[in-house]
Design an enzyme around this catalytic site. Structure first.
Site, PDB file in Angstrom:
ATOM      1  N   TYR A   1       0.869  -1.322   0.069  1.00  0.00           N
ATOM      2  CA  TYR A   1      -0.238   0.127   0.047  1.00  0.00           C
ATOM      3  C   TYR A   1       0.689   1.261  -0.030  1.00  0.00           C
ATOM      4  CZ  TYR A   1      -4.619  -1.886   0.584  1.00  0.00           C
ATOM      5  OH  TYR A   1      -5.947  -2.723   0.332  1.00  0.00           O
TER       6      TYR A   1
ATOM      7  N   GLU B   1       2.821 -28.333  16.600  1.00  0.00           N
ATOM      8  CA  GLU B   1       2.199 -27.977  15.451  1.00  0.00           C
ATOM      9  C   GLU B   1       1.000 -26.789  15.958  1.00  0.00           C
ATOM     10  OE1 GLU B   1       1.333 -30.842  12.708  1.00  0.00           O
ATOM     11  OE2 GLU B   1      -0.166 -29.594  11.623  1.00  0.00           O
TER      12      GLU B   1
ATOM     13  N   ASP C   1       1.615 -33.408  13.293  1.00  0.00           N
ATOM     14  CA  ASP C   1       0.883 -34.671  12.992  1.00  0.00           C
ATOM     15  C   ASP C   1       1.555 -35.667  11.860  1.00  0.00           C
ATOM     16  OD1 ASP C   1      -1.178 -33.524  14.185  1.00  0.00           O
ATOM     17  OD2 ASP C   1      -2.155 -32.430  12.466  1.00  0.00           O
TER      18      ASP C   1
END
Lengths: 378, 378
Positions: A110, A206, A258
């Protein structure tokens, strides 16, 4: 940054790192001036960030960029815009450093986006056009984007026996209640200094929900470790912090993720960095990071019930095979076995699946046993 | 939770709230026993969570549930499973409270998921089946899920002149560096106690990246306020914290969100809660919360450049019209005008768009001016 004070002229006092980054940026600008003076066409030779220019250094165990560069010329219709964008991003970063401020890559976009005078052309049409230019600039001036005063998303929390100073505030990460210390996105030594650490290792998990389980069970107190999470794929700040904890405080990093291709991938990024940002891996990657679990053998070894299996999708299978080919996994028998067993199982497991044994099985049995036995992949 | 100590029998000492929740859960179990003793078919009358049973109380300015209930019977083939699931979830929550532990809704799902003995039927096939049962239980026993020891995702950070005690640790939110205090997902009074607060108001911003700008500029110090963010749509912990800051410490809440339907929606949820969780709005909603911006008038008023406009999509337009019909916006002329102007503009604006004026325009000009002028929507 950290101990910046205002100088009498109202400008912030620059840190050593900031002065270095500024010199790099000014040198870049200087190439344009020089070319103009010599009546030559200005150009930039940008190290190629393509896969073919990245190689895995097996000795140092990090990703390195080759010597290939792409020339970006001002007087070339196809390259003029990206030449302009590169210098524009550089000038934006210089402005940030001059003002002693940082912003997000969205913010920089921006800051720099505007219609070019006398035309209907935008400097950038969308952020996707600006982001790769930032990466170009990083490799061009050999600075991390954090050193260019750009911050990424802020995710992740930390607790444990570590006292640090963040922007002048002393923070005792062992007195952070259930909330923890929110890991900032810029954790460079100038902003964050480690004061005192008595931890033996770092456990990185995680997800925030798993982190909450470990924090509630005061795992870090019982096992004298630092506990971090990265809200899924850890953002740069968390990775850089793990890097610093490992390299400066010599703490081993254990990862609890996982048992699926996404978990492998997260480990891979912590370990080696991402291939298309190879340049950063020297200061972000922790090749010695250890993958504690979950493992493909855990369904049997932990005697889990059928109920916790989640079938692999086609995408999972494809990703798993890709990851098995990563140079840091390709020659590791243990990793090949791990990934092959995932494919043979044809199901994945989340860390939360261990809750089916007992709410605190993961904190009281799984992790302590694996660490004690040295049972991890690396 | 907070000051829980182990009793001599090894069980955690229960807090007053825990004892209350347990009583509610035991009462529920009691209905089954009673029905069996009386040789009646057991059933549960669960308050209906459908839109038709929710009404907006204009005087109290909160969502209230009506008296409609749905009967869930054990001896009804269509309802037996969900009857079983409801009691299963209740027993899981009882176990959590008994053990003095909390878990995520994903964790609870894994805790309770198993193959029913002698059948091939799973208690839950997927988490999507478990989540609404948790909501049923909440309305059935009139407890927030946090009181049932379930936590949600952990997102959001806080800084400012507030000292709190979190799980026994005293935390000074004015000494939290650039990282801030990570807002926990359970912020009930038993876990988090406010110790000292000298702030005049709360500024809640949508995104972590904007929060970083405000923290870096020490906005909260200059304007004596508490600064929070919720990483987009704020999670329950952040909303409940805003509720407590408002109701217990009497701090006005100002929200700085994007000028788009998603920003309006985030404000709406902070203000009134979500319609399908109407029950919770009594203890989560802050009807007095103020919408500071961005506003549809800001493109002109802040003299922004064409470059920062982002065109509305069809989904945006549809969502904007839906939100305009929410009972708490429907009769507010200012809100109708705000949303109509968004549609007329046919573009949206992000908070970051203000960076195009100046990096710190939002912290040094926009927010201070609007607060000073009392220029906000509510």
């Amino acid at each position: 940054m950290a101990k910046r004070t205002q100088k009498s002229n109202g400008k912030p006092r620059l840190s050593k790192q900031d002065r270095h980054t500024l010199r790099q940026l000014e040198q870049l600008a200087h190439t344009v001036v020089q070319a103009a003076r010599r009546h030559r066409a200005p150009y930039l030779d940008i190290p190629a960030r393509s896969l073919s220019n990245v190689r895995f250094n097996k000795t140092r165990r990090i990703l390195e960029m080759g010597r290939n560069t792409n020339r970006r010329q001002l007087f070339n219709l196809n390259q003029a815009k990206s030449y302009m964008q590169t210098l524009l991003v550089a000038s934006g970063c210089k402005r940030l450093i001059d003002e002693g401020k940082t912003t997000s890559i969205r913010g920089l976009y921006y800051m720099l986006k505007h219609t070019i005078k006398g035309t209907k052309e935008e400097t950038f049409d969308e952020q996707a056009e600006c982001d790769p230019v930032i990466e170009d600039l990083e490799v061009l001036v050999r600075c991390l984007r954090e050193e260019l005063h750009l911050y990424a998303q802020k995710k992740g929390d930390m607790v444990g026996p570590l006292v640090l100073v963040d922007n002048g505030d002393q923070i005792d990460c062992s007195r952070m209640g259930s909330g923890g210390y929110g890991i900032p996105s810029i954790v460079e030594p100038e902003r964050i200094q480690f004061k005192k650490c008595t931890a033996d290792f770092v456990l990185h998990v995680e997800k925030d929900t798993v982190w909450q389980r470990f924090n509630e069970d005061k795992f870090w107190k019982k096992h004298n470790c630092i506990l971090t999470h990265g809200g899924g794929q850890p953002p740069r700040g968390v990775r850089r912090l793990l890097y610093r904890l490992h390299h400066e405080l010599e703490l081993p990093i254990y990862c609890l993720l996982d048992n699926d291709p996404w978990g492998y991938y997260i480990y891979s990024v912590i370990k080696q960095g991402s291939i298309n940002l190879a340049f950063e891996s020297q200061r972000m990657a922790v090749p010695e990071a250890r993958y504690l679990g979950l493992r493909s053998k855990d369904f049997q070894e932990c005697e889990l019930s059928e109920s916790v299996k989640i079938g692999l999708t086609d995408t999972d299978r494809k990703r798993a095979r890709q990851i098995a080919q990563y140079p840091w996994f390709a020659h590791k028998k243990k990793w090949q076995k791990e990934i092959q067993q995932l494919l043979d199982n044809d199901f994945k497991l989340e860390v939360e699946a261990l809750i089916s044994k007992d709410i605190s099985y993961v904190t009281e049995v799984y992790v302590p046993e694996r660490i004690a036995a040295g049972d991890f992949l690396d």
